[in-house]
Scaffold this motif. Structure first.
Motif, PDB file in Angstrom:
ATOM      1  N   GLY A  90       0.834  -1.188   0.000  1.00 55.41           N
ATOM      2  CA  GLY A  90       0.000   0.000   0.000  1.00 55.41           C
ATOM      3  C   GLY A  90       0.872   1.241   0.000  1.00 55.41           C
ATOM      4  N   PRO A  91       0.291   2.403  -0.274  1.00 50.81           N
ATOM      5  CA  PRO A  91       1.059   3.655  -0.249  1.00 50.81           C
ATOM      6  C   PRO A  91       1.627   3.888   1.150  1.00 50.81           C
ATOM      7  CG  PRO A  91      -1.121   3.960  -1.227  1.00 50.81           C
ATOM      8  CD  PRO A  91      -1.125   2.615  -0.587  1.00 50.81           C
ATOM      9  N   PHE A  92       2.821   4.447   1.225  1.00 50.10           N
ATOM     10  CA  PHE A  92       3.392   4.738   2.534  1.00 50.10           C
ATOM     11  C   PHE A  92       4.396   5.874   2.422  1.00 50.10           C
ATOM     12  CE2 PHE A  92       6.481   1.908   0.667  1.00 50.10           C
ATOM     13  CZ  PHE A  92       7.709   2.319   1.155  1.00 50.10           C
ATOM     14  N   TYR A  93       4.691   6.469   3.557  1.00 43.47           N
ATOM     15  CA  TYR A  93       5.661   7.556   3.640  1.00 43.47           C
ATOM     16  C   TYR A  93       6.870   7.074   4.415  1.00 43.47           C
ATOM     17  CZ  TYR A  93       7.922  11.906   5.039  1.00 43.47           C
ATOM     18  OH  TYR A  93       8.844  12.896   5.248  1.00 43.47           O
ATOM     19  N   CYS A  94       8.065   7.338   3.900  1.00 42.66           N
ATOM     20  CA  CYS A  94       9.297   6.959   4.570  1.00 42.66           C
ATOM     21  C   CYS A  94       9.997   8.213   5.081  1.00 42.66           C
ATOM     22  CB  CYS A  94      10.213   6.203   3.607  1.00 42.66           C
ATOM     23  SG  CYS A  94      11.800   5.710   4.352  1.00 42.66           S
ATOM     24  N   PRO A  95      10.032   8.436   6.388  1.00 45.20           N
ATOM     25  CA  PRO A  95      10.668   9.644   6.919  1.00 45.20           C
ATOM     26  C   PRO A  95      12.180   9.659   6.719  1.00 45.20           C
ATOM     27  CG  PRO A  95       9.995   8.185   8.699  1.00 45.20           C
ATOM     28  CD  PRO A  95       9.410   7.621   7.455  1.00 45.20           C
ATOM     29  N   ALA A  96      12.783   8.491   6.500  1.00 47.61           N
ATOM     30  CA  ALA A  96      14.236   8.434   6.356  1.00 47.61           C
ATOM     31  C   ALA A  96      14.721   9.189   5.127  1.00 47.61           C
ATOM     32  CB  ALA A  96      14.703   6.979   6.294  1.00 47.61           C
ATOM     33  N   ASP A  97      13.962   9.142   4.039  1.00 52.79           N
ATOM     34  CA  ASP A  97      14.342   9.876   2.837  1.00 52.79           C
ATOM     35  C   ASP A  97      13.321  10.950   2.454  1.00 52.79           C
ATOM     36  OD1 ASP A  97      12.278   8.309   1.926  1.00 52.79           O
ATOM     37  OD2 ASP A  97      13.422   7.308   0.345  1.00 52.79           O
ATOM     38  N   GLU A  98      12.295  11.104   3.304  1.00 56.99           N
ATOM     39  CA  GLU A  98      11.246  12.109   3.091  1.00 56.99           C
ATOM     40  C   GLU A  98      10.571  11.929   1.727  1.00 56.99           C
ATOM     41  OE1 GLU A  98      12.973  15.949   3.858  1.00 56.99           O
ATOM     42  OE2 GLU A  98      12.949  15.618   6.023  1.00 56.99           O
ATOM     43  N   LYS A  99      10.275  10.670   1.428  1.00 57.50           N
ATOM     44  CA  LYS A  99       9.595  10.356   0.179  1.00 57.50           C
ATOM     45  C   LYS A  99       8.332   9.541   0.458  1.00 57.50           C
ATOM     46  CE  LYS A  99      13.791  10.239  -2.673  1.00 57.50           C
ATOM     47  NZ  LYS A  99      14.641   9.432  -3.595  1.00 57.50           N
ATOM     48  N   ALA A 100       7.304   9.790  -0.339  1.00 55.34           N
ATOM     49  CA  ALA A 100       6.097   8.983  -0.302  1.00 55.34           C
ATOM     50  C   ALA A 100       6.167   7.994  -1.455  1.00 55.34           C
ATOM     51  CB  ALA A 100       4.858   9.858  -0.426  1.00 55.34           C
ATOM     52  N   TYR A 101       5.765   6.754  -1.207  1.00 51.61           N
ATOM     53  CA  TYR A 101       5.867   5.688  -2.201  1.00 51.61           C
ATOM     54  C   TYR A 101       4.477   5.234  -2.615  1.00 51.61           C
ATOM     55  CZ  TYR A 101      10.856   5.360  -1.199  1.00 51.61           C
ATOM     56  OH  TYR A 101      12.190   5.641  -1.072  1.00 51.61           O
ATOM     57  N   LEU A 102       4.284   5.105  -3.916  1.00 55.75           N
ATOM     58  CA  LEU A 102       2.965   4.759  -4.435  1.00 55.75           C
ATOM     59  C   LEU A 102       3.086   3.915  -5.690  1.00 55.75           C
ATOM     60  CD1 LEU A 102      -0.171   5.149  -4.660  1.00 55.75           C
ATOM     61  CD2 LEU A 102       0.336   7.239  -5.958  1.00 55.75           C
ATOM     62  N   ASP A 103       2.513   2.727  -5.661  1.00 54.45           N
ATOM     63  CA  ASP A 103       2.283   1.952  -6.877  1.00 54.45           C
ATOM     64  C   ASP A 103       0.934   2.418  -7.408  1.00 54.45           C
ATOM     65  OD1 ASP A 103       1.624   0.081  -8.842  1.00 54.45           O
ATOM     66  OD2 ASP A 103       2.606  -1.564  -7.789  1.00 54.45           O
ATOM     67  N   THR A 104       0.925   3.068  -8.552  1.00 51.66           N
ATOM     68  CA  THR A 104      -0.317   3.658  -9.054  1.00 51.66           C
ATOM     69  C   THR A 104      -1.389   2.614  -9.353  1.00 51.66           C
ATOM     70  OG1 THR A 104       0.661   3.728 -11.281  1.00 51.66           O
ATOM     71  CG2 THR A 104       0.764   5.745  -9.965  1.00 51.66           C
ATOM     72  N   GLU A 105      -1.018   1.343  -9.384  1.00 53.92           N
ATOM     73  CA  GLU A 105      -2.009   0.289  -9.549  1.00 53.92           C
ATOM     74  C   GLU A 105      -2.954   0.237  -8.350  1.00 53.92           C
ATOM     75  OE1 GLU A 105      -3.844  -2.605 -11.840  1.00 53.92           O
ATOM     76  OE2 GLU A 105      -2.136  -1.328 -12.362  1.00 53.92           O
ATOM     77  N   PHE A 106      -2.515   0.837  -7.238  1.00 58.13           N
ATOM     78  CA  PHE A 106      -3.355   0.859  -6.040  1.00 58.13           C
ATOM     79  C   PHE A 106      -4.661   1.608  -6.287  1.00 58.13           C
ATOM     80  CE2 PHE A 106      -4.532   2.381  -1.751  1.00 58.13           C
ATOM     81  CZ  PHE A 106      -4.585   1.160  -1.096  1.00 58.13           C
ATOM     82  N   PHE A 107      -4.643   2.566  -7.207  1.00 56.63           N
ATOM     83  CA  PHE A 107      -5.875   3.280  -7.530  1.00 56.63           C
ATOM     84  C   PHE A 107      -6.927   2.316  -8.075  1.00 56.63           C
ATOM     85  CE2 PHE A 107      -3.080   7.221  -8.522  1.00 56.63           C
ATOM     86  CZ  PHE A 107      -3.055   7.552  -7.183  1.00 56.63           C
ATOM     87  N   ALA A 108      -6.486   1.389  -8.935  1.00 60.20           N
ATOM     88  CA  ALA A 108      -7.413   0.401  -9.481  1.00 60.20           C
ATOM     89  C   ALA A 108      -7.920  -0.533  -8.395  1.00 60.20           C
ATOM     90  CB  ALA A 108      -6.732  -0.399 -10.599  1.00 60.20           C
ATOM     91  N   THR A 109      -7.037  -0.873  -7.465  1.00 63.20           N
ATOM     92  CA  THR A 109      -7.442  -1.723  -6.343  1.00 63.20           C
ATOM     93  C   THR A 109      -8.501  -1.025  -5.493  1.00 63.20           C
ATOM     94  OG1 THR A 109      -5.267  -2.779  -6.264  1.00 63.20           O
ATOM     95  CG2 THR A 109      -6.619  -2.929  -4.284  1.00 63.20           C
ATOM     96  N   MET A 110      -8.319   0.252  -5.269  1.00 60.18           N
ATOM     97  CA  MET A 110      -9.304   1.016  -4.507  1.00 60.18           C
ATOM     98  C   MET A 110     -10.673   0.946  -5.171  1.00 60.18           C
ATOM     99  SD  MET A 110      -7.195   4.449  -3.460  1.00 60.18           S
ATOM    100  CE  MET A 110      -8.657   5.211  -2.740  1.00 60.18           C
ATOM    101  N   ARG A 111     -10.678   1.120  -6.484  1.00 51.99           N
ATOM    102  CA  ARG A 111     -11.963   1.129  -7.199  1.00 51.99           C
ATOM    103  C   ARG A 111     -12.611  -0.250  -7.228  1.00 51.99           C
ATOM    104  NH1 ARG A 111      -8.747   4.103 -10.839  1.00 51.99           N
ATOM    105  NH2 ARG A 111      -8.593   2.269 -12.193  1.00 51.99           N
ATOM    106  N   SER A 112     -11.829  -1.253  -7.624  1.00 48.58           N
ATOM    107  CA  SER A 112     -12.420  -2.553  -7.914  1.00 48.58           C
ATOM    108  C   SER A 112     -12.536  -3.468  -6.714  1.00 48.58           C
ATOM    109  CB  SER A 112     -11.608  -3.259  -9.010  1.00 48.58           C
ATOM    110  OG  SER A 112     -10.285  -3.516  -8.558  1.00 48.58           O
ATOM    111  N   GLN A 113     -11.661  -3.308  -5.725  1.00 48.28           N
ATOM    112  CA  GLN A 113     -11.636  -4.247  -4.613  1.00 48.28           C
ATOM    113  C   GLN A 113     -12.036  -3.634  -3.276  1.00 48.28           C
ATOM    114  OE1 GLN A 113     -11.258  -7.264  -5.389  1.00 48.28           O
ATOM    115  NE2 GLN A 113     -10.155  -7.241  -7.345  1.00 48.28           N
ATOM    116  N   LEU A 114     -11.740  -2.354  -3.088  1.00 47.72           N
ATOM    117  CA  LEU A 114     -12.026  -1.729  -1.796  1.00 47.72           C
ATOM    118  C   LEU A 114     -13.274  -0.858  -1.806  1.00 47.72           C
ATOM    119  CD1 LEU A 114      -8.399  -0.735  -0.709  1.00 47.72           C
ATOM    120  CD2 LEU A 114      -9.693  -2.791  -0.135  1.00 47.72           C
ATOM    121  N   GLY A 115     -13.890  -0.705  -2.967  1.00 41.06           N
ATOM    122  CA  GLY A 115     -15.129   0.076  -3.045  1.00 41.06           C
ATOM    123  C   GLY A 115     -14.938   1.560  -2.876  1.00 41.06           C
TER     124      GLY A 115
END
Length: 280
Positions: A123-148
């Motif tokens: 899932g999307p997450f934030y890493c304070p060690a490098d101050e970057k947020a990580y996102l697999d954009t496929e998660f958007f499709a998961t939100m729509r189709s699997q998480l409602g």
């Protein structure tokens, strides 16, 4: 959300297309995303569902991004730009200092981070060690189709939530909570994490209040629905479990909706003090 005339942020590191996405334990990446999205938001150990969970080999050959991936990347960059504009204005007024925006890492399948290996499954997450947020954009499709959780503003809320963790990091809140967690029992540590996540939801609501000029009819409902669909109690029920509050790490559906609404209605990050209230 009306983003056509919004610039794309330059603080995007796109790692997609650098190699094929990995499959885990025989599941396709979509299946992995569903199983571990639930695990990420609930604290459920989903390792048995992944048949061992070790990533299979992946191709190092670059590939062309699909039209859907390109669109998701452009969308993410524009949403990130709106967070930069909002927090560059709000942060100095509310906290008395300049705002240094995070980098958004877009990846596909698996990637690395100083906080550990990352996959779309985490899932999307934030890493304070490098101050970057990580996102697999496929998660958007998961939100729509699997998480409602449908709608572009629901996806924007996800990005705003991770940026909110960066705001917490800028304020030193993440470090303080982490130090407290290390001295706490598992139950107490989970309770601290819930307060952290609900504060991020509230700060996401503050962002939303400042971009109302870009919002379309139904956008607010999309964000509130997303908050409801990824509440710990809802996800545990979806996983076939009776909700166990002591295991919650993000808050109930009602809490997540209410704290987002608190930020949206007030437009004030000072209203997001989830650590100073007895009632979450």
């Amino acid at each position: 959300m009306r983003l056509r005339n919004i610039r794309g942020s330059r603080n995007v590191e796109d790692r997609r297309g650098r190699g094929g996405g990995a499959a885990v334990g025989g599941l396709g990446i979509g299946g992995v995303l569903l199983v571990l999205a639930i695990g990420y938001f609930t604290g459920i150990d989903v390792t048995p569902l992944l048949n061992g969970g070790a990533p299979q080999s992946q191709s190092a050959e670059p590939r062309e991004l699909t039209p859907a991936e390109k669109q998701a990347g452009e969308f993410s960059a524009r949403v990130l730009a709106t967070t930069e504009e909002v927090w560059s204005d709000v942060f100095p007024d509310s906290f008395g200092g300049p705002y240094d925006p995070p980098t958004l890492v877009l990846f596909s399948g698996v990637t690395s981070s100083p906080c550990g290996g990352a996959s779309g499954a985490t899932g999307p997450f934030y890493c304070p060690a490098d101050e970057k947020a990580y996102l697999d954009t496929e998660f958007f499709a998961t939100m729509r189709s699997q998480l409602g959780a449908e709608g572009d503003f629901a996806a924007a809320y996800v990005i705003a939530h991770e940026v909110a963790h960066h705001v917490q990091n800028e304020l030193g809140i993440l470090g303080e909570v982490n130090a407290l967690r290390q001295r706490s029992s598992e139950r107490e540590a989970n309770a601290l994490t819930v307060r952290l996540e609900l504060q991020a939801d509230c700060l996401s609501g503050v962002w939303a209040s400042k971009v109302q000029g870009l919002m379309e009819k139904g956008d607010l409902d999309e964000a509130l629905n997303a908050a409801r669909q990824i509440g710990d109690d809802t996800l545990q029920r979806r996983a076939g479990r009776v909700p166990q509050p002591h295991t919650f790490t993000h808050g109930t559906s009602e809490q997540r909706q209410r704290w987002f609404a608190t930020g949206f209605d007030s437009g004030d990050p000072q209203a997001c003090d989830t650590f100073g209230t007895d009632t979450l």
